[in-house]
Design a protein around this motif. Sequence first.
Motif, PDB file in Angstrom:
ATOM      1  N   THR A 293      30.271  31.619  31.536  1.00 43.82           N
ATOM      2  CA  THR A 293      30.899  32.516  32.508  1.00 43.82           C
ATOM      3  C   THR A 293      30.801  33.970  32.057  1.00 43.82           C
TER       4      THR A 293
ATOM      5  N   HIS B  54      38.143  29.868  35.562  1.00 43.92           N
ATOM      6  CA  HIS B  54      36.729  29.723  35.946  1.00 43.92           C
ATOM      7  C   HIS B  54      36.606  29.667  37.469  1.00 43.92           C
TER       8      HIS B  54
ATOM      9  N   ASP C 237      28.827  31.970  37.677  1.00 41.10           N
ATOM     10  CA  ASP C 237      30.141  31.542  37.179  1.00 41.10           C
ATOM     11  C   ASP C 237      30.821  32.718  36.492  1.00 41.10           C
TER      12      ASP C 237
END
Length: 195
Positions: free
Chosen positions: A95, A171, A192
């Motif tokens: 991420t 997330h 992400d």
Amino acid sequence: MRTRHIVGAVIAALSVPVAVALPAQSHGYISTPPSRAALCAAGTVQNCGAIQWEPQSVEGPKGFPSRGPADGAICAGGNSRFAELDDPRGGGWPTTAVSAGQRLTFTWKFTARHATTGFKYYLTKAGYDATQKVTRANLEPTPFLNVPYNGTQVPSTLSHTATLPSGRTGHQVVVAVWEIADTGNAFYSCTDVRF
């Protein structure tokens, strides 16, 4: 005569690997912050299948969210060749750290410069479970950024800056859709992020 056939066969045999190595159609993907396709192409994420060689090829039907790829196949644009992009990997996709209200710039890299209807950016809803595939039910129905392009051809790279919505933690996934003006398709790119 026989020599001509042998030479022809050798040329044909040598051209097959070249044709297989080059994507049939090249188009575009988000390079920064790195999309899932970009992470696979860079080797940051392993076991990605064909997308590691074709990050620009995530093409599927346009008209999202009312039409387009099926739920659970959105990140691959409904293209089964790139199904690894839809695998949530147990929430393990790398991420990019972000915060609510932050201005974030998304940069597209294009390998074919299509006439473009526009770009739309969607974000998963508060409470999204990153261990689950992306579906319409876990995406906000309205894009947080909508960039009309009115049929103009894109350059080789293009950036859009958006203010990220509030009310998110953990997330989340950004689904970006690049709609082509003169075909029935669009390109899908999932990135992400972690709030």
